[in-house]
Scaffold this motif. Structure first.
Motif, PDB file in Angstrom:
ATOM      1  N   VAL A   1     -24.332   7.170  -1.113  1.00  0.00           N
ATOM      2  CA  VAL A   1     -24.462   5.951  -1.924  1.00  0.00           C
ATOM      3  C   VAL A   1     -23.242   5.064  -1.672  1.00  0.00           C
ATOM      4  N   CYS A   2     -23.252   3.864  -2.262  1.00  0.00           N
ATOM      5  CA  CYS A   2     -22.149   2.921  -2.119  1.00  0.00           C
ATOM      6  C   CYS A   2     -21.572   2.574  -3.488  1.00  0.00           C
ATOM      7  N   LEU A   3     -20.258   2.381  -3.520  1.00  0.00           N
ATOM      8  CA  LEU A   3     -19.586   1.909  -4.722  1.00  0.00           C
ATOM      9  C   LEU A   3     -19.564   0.380  -4.696  1.00  0.00           C
ATOM     10  N   VAL A   4     -20.040  -0.244  -5.778  1.00  0.00           N
ATOM     11  CA  VAL A   4     -20.080  -1.701  -5.871  1.00  0.00           C
ATOM     12  C   VAL A   4     -19.526  -2.114  -7.233  1.00  0.00           C
ATOM     13  N   ALA A   5     -18.507  -2.971  -7.224  1.00  0.00           N
ATOM     14  CA  ALA A   5     -17.907  -3.452  -8.467  1.00  0.00           C
ATOM     15  C   ALA A   5     -18.591  -4.743  -8.888  1.00  0.00           C
ATOM     16  N   VAL A   6     -19.613  -4.622  -9.735  1.00  0.00           N
ATOM     17  CA  VAL A   6     -20.283  -5.784 -10.322  1.00  0.00           C
ATOM     18  C   VAL A   6     -20.414  -5.537 -11.825  1.00  0.00           C
ATOM     19  N   GLY A   7     -20.402  -6.639 -12.597  1.00  0.00           N
ATOM     20  CA  GLY A   7     -20.392  -6.501 -14.042  1.00  0.00           C
ATOM     21  C   GLY A   7     -21.701  -6.022 -14.643  1.00  0.00           C
ATOM     22  N   ALA A   8     -22.819  -6.345 -14.007  1.00  0.00           N
ATOM     23  CA  ALA A   8     -24.132  -5.898 -14.476  1.00  0.00           C
ATOM     24  C   ALA A   8     -24.997  -5.648 -13.250  1.00  0.00           C
ATOM     25  N   THR A   9     -25.847  -4.662 -13.314  1.00  0.00           N
ATOM     26  CA  THR A   9     -26.600  -4.298 -12.115  1.00  0.00           C
ATOM     27  C   THR A   9     -27.597  -5.380 -11.722  1.00  0.00           C
ATOM     28  N   PRO A  10     -27.594  -5.787 -10.436  1.00  0.00           N
ATOM     29  CA  PRO A  10     -28.563  -6.775  -9.964  1.00  0.00           C
ATOM     30  C   PRO A  10     -29.920  -6.179  -9.618  1.00  0.00           C
ATOM     31  N   VAL A  11     -30.017  -4.842  -9.649  1.00  0.00           N
ATOM     32  CA  VAL A  11     -31.244  -4.167  -9.200  1.00  0.00           C
ATOM     33  C   VAL A  11     -31.727  -3.224 -10.302  1.00  0.00           C
ATOM     34  N   ALA A  12     -32.792  -2.507 -10.015  1.00  0.00           N
ATOM     35  CA  ALA A  12     -33.401  -1.637 -11.020  1.00  0.00           C
ATOM     36  C   ALA A  12     -32.484  -0.464 -11.376  1.00  0.00           C
ATOM     37  N   GLU A  13     -32.670   0.048 -12.583  1.00  0.00           N
ATOM     38  CA  GLU A  13     -31.932   1.218 -13.079  1.00  0.00           C
ATOM     39  C   GLU A  13     -32.964   2.305 -13.378  1.00  0.00           C
ATOM     40  N   PRO A  14     -33.227   3.221 -12.421  1.00  0.00           N
ATOM     41  CA  PRO A  14     -34.318   4.168 -12.619  1.00  0.00           C
ATOM     42  C   PRO A  14     -34.043   5.234 -13.675  1.00  0.00           C
TER      43      PRO A  14
ATOM     44  N   LEU B   1     -12.434 -16.635 -15.941  1.00  0.00           N
ATOM     45  CA  LEU B   1     -11.758 -16.277 -14.697  1.00  0.00           C
ATOM     46  C   LEU B   1     -12.345 -15.019 -14.056  1.00  0.00           C
ATOM     47  N   THR B   2     -13.024 -14.189 -14.840  1.00  0.00           N
ATOM     48  CA  THR B   2     -13.427 -12.858 -14.359  1.00  0.00           C
ATOM     49  C   THR B   2     -14.934 -12.647 -14.340  1.00  0.00           C
ATOM     50  N   VAL B   3     -15.727 -13.705 -14.430  1.00  0.00           N
ATOM     51  CA  VAL B   3     -17.188 -13.514 -14.391  1.00  0.00           C
ATOM     52  C   VAL B   3     -17.590 -12.915 -13.038  1.00  0.00           C
ATOM     53  N   ASN B   4     -18.493 -11.929 -13.082  1.00  0.00           N
ATOM     54  CA  ASN B   4     -18.856 -11.208 -11.854  1.00  0.00           C
ATOM     55  C   ASN B   4     -20.217 -10.536 -11.996  1.00  0.00           C
ATOM     56  N   SER B   5     -21.188 -11.248 -12.614  1.00  0.00           N
ATOM     57  CA  SER B   5     -22.506 -10.621 -12.802  1.00  0.00           C
ATOM     58  C   SER B   5     -23.591 -11.675 -12.993  1.00  0.00           C
ATOM     59  N   PRO B   6     -23.903 -12.461 -11.957  1.00  0.00           N
ATOM     60  CA  PRO B   6     -24.915 -13.498 -12.132  1.00  0.00           C
ATOM     61  C   PRO B   6     -26.356 -13.027 -11.939  1.00  0.00           C
TER      62      PRO B   6
ATOM     63  N   GLY C   1     -28.896 -17.513 -13.965  1.00  0.00           N
ATOM     64  CA  GLY C   1     -28.402 -18.796 -14.461  1.00  0.00           C
ATOM     65  C   GLY C   1     -27.152 -18.666 -15.300  1.00  0.00           C
ATOM     66  N   HIS C   2     -26.664 -17.440 -15.484  1.00  0.00           N
ATOM     67  CA  HIS C   2     -25.435 -17.177 -16.229  1.00  0.00           C
ATOM     68  C   HIS C   2     -24.396 -16.576 -15.294  1.00  0.00           C
ATOM     69  N   ALA C   3     -23.147 -16.948 -15.485  1.00  0.00           N
ATOM     70  CA  ALA C   3     -22.086 -16.412 -14.634  1.00  0.00           C
ATOM     71  C   ALA C   3     -21.773 -14.956 -14.966  1.00  0.00           C
ATOM     72  N   SER C   4     -21.967 -14.568 -16.225  1.00  0.00           N
ATOM     73  CA  SER C   4     -21.769 -13.172 -16.642  1.00  0.00           C
ATOM     74  C   SER C   4     -22.992 -12.691 -17.409  1.00  0.00           C
ATOM     75  N   TRP C   5     -23.923 -12.063 -16.696  1.00  0.00           N
ATOM     76  CA  TRP C   5     -25.082 -11.473 -17.373  1.00  0.00           C
ATOM     77  C   TRP C   5     -24.645 -10.291 -18.225  1.00  0.00           C
ATOM     78  N   ARG C   6     -23.572  -9.621 -17.828  1.00  0.00           N
ATOM     79  CA  ARG C   6     -23.033  -8.542 -18.659  1.00  0.00           C
ATOM     80  C   ARG C   6     -22.758  -9.041 -20.068  1.00  0.00           C
ATOM     81  N   ALA C   7     -22.125 -10.202 -20.186  1.00  0.00           N
ATOM     82  CA  ALA C   7     -21.820 -10.736 -21.512  1.00  0.00           C
ATOM     83  C   ALA C   7     -23.090 -11.009 -22.298  1.00  0.00           C
ATOM     84  N   MET C   8     -24.123 -11.507 -21.625  1.00  0.00           N
ATOM     85  CA  MET C   8     -25.376 -11.794 -22.314  1.00  0.00           C
ATOM     86  C   MET C   8     -26.038 -10.500 -22.795  1.00  0.00           C
TER      87      MET C   8
END
Length: 345
Positions: free
Chosen positions: A64-77, A135-140, A148-155
């Protein structure tokens, strides 16, 4: 594509010394990495980069790969929580609120001599926490598309009643009363679930700032660390000089955080001191000016100024993800790029 529920295997594959600083988190696809107590940004940066690279290497050994993103862009099985009894209690108490996929943040602790002072520091941080968030948004991206949000994690986290903007508190006793009311209402399962954007730690003699998405690179995490340390030092200076935290309404603070999570640094942010929108980078400049003496005292100014210049040139993690999506057009390529950024120095 999907998140891999491989955290247990990755942790098991780590060398013993790194495994001691790494642990399972809420979802089976998440790993938390923790640095030891550090006295300098150089020391913190070395630990951050070493841990990220070690975990990335371990992830590759299990496919697998390690990816630093605030919220997953793909499915969570795998949507069950990991085996921690506390996580299971949280899932039982909050029901379907816990059904969102993985979210990952970056938490910075700064030592503060006593709990009473830590509460006052939290009041002084309130105007600046939305700027740190921007400054730290990382989950669109979520479910394969731009939200449409810069931080989906926050939402996602907005659905949790015990999370969100830090309240103004008169004292440590006021903190205890506020938490007791929240626990009595069920908003918080127990006293450990004080998960505001900044809080006096219940375990360590620190103020913990937890507003940021996990940072795309170790350098971005180090910039956040330098900013938070200088903000805490500035707050302590202000308190010692008898300067009170500015009176800011909870409504304005909450609006500023939503604005920051929605926009990042691409447009305006709400200046809660003036209750008006201003260009985002003007507020960043105000922040840098406010903490300037603390940066000089700690010797952190070169690292912070270089980090802000890099961020202005390259954009936030959200900006970088969106550029890859615009250039290449698929989430797989974006995640491959983010995986490379994760281990950048």
């Amino acid at each position: 594509m999907a998140n891999a529920p491989a955290a247990a295997a990755v942790v098991e594959a780590l060398a013993a010394d790194v495994r001691e600083q790494s642990r399972m988190e809420f979802r089976h696809s998440m790993i938390e990495m923790v640095t030891p107590v550090c006295a300098s940004l150089d020391e913190a940066g070395a630990h951050l980069l070493r841990h990220r690279r070690a975990v990335a290497d371990a992830a590759r050994t299990v496919g697998v790969c390690l990816v630093a993103v605030g919220a997953t862009p793909v499915a969570e099985p795998e949507m069950t929580v990991t085996g921690n009894p506390r996580y299971k209690a949280i899932a039982e108490h909050y029901g379907r609120i816990v059904d969102d996929p993985a979210v990952c943040g970056c938490h910075v602790h700064v030592g503060v001599p006593d709990r009473e002072l830590a509460v006052q520091v939290g009041n002084h941080l309130r105007p600046w926490l939305p700027v740190l968030q921007a400054l730290t948004v990382n989950s669109p991206v979520h479910a394969g598309t731009d939200t449409g949000h810069a931080s989906w994690r926050a939402m996602q986290l907005d659905r949790w009643p015990g999370l969100g903007p830090s309240p103004w508190l008169a004292s440590a006793d006021d903190l205890d009363r506020t938490v007791a009311v929240a626990v009595a209402s069920g908003i918080m399962l127990d006293e450990s679930l004080v998960l505001w954007h900044a809080r006096p730690s219940a375990v360590y003699p620190t103020v913990e700032v937890r507003v940021a998405d996990v940072c795309p690179t170790a350098a971005d995490a180090l910039l956040l660390t330098g900013l938070v340390r200088a903000l805490v030092a500035t707050a302590i200076d202000d308190i010692a000089a008898g300067r009170f935290a500015p009176p800011i309404t909870d409504h304005a603070v909450r609006a500023a955080h939503w604005n920051a999570a929605h926009q990042g640094l691409t447009d305006t942010l709400l200046d809660v001191r003036q209750e008006r929108a201003r260009p985002a980078w003007d507020l960043v400049a105000d922040l840098a000016g406010t903490i300037g003496p603390a940066l000089d005292r700690s010797g952190d100014r070169p690292v912070v100024e270089a980090g802000l210049a890099r961020l202005r040139a390259e954009g936030t993690g959200t900006d970088r993800q969106r550029r890859v999506l615009a250039d290449v057009g698929d989430v797989a390529s974006m995640l491959a790029a983010a995986s490379r950024w994760t281990v950048d120095g």
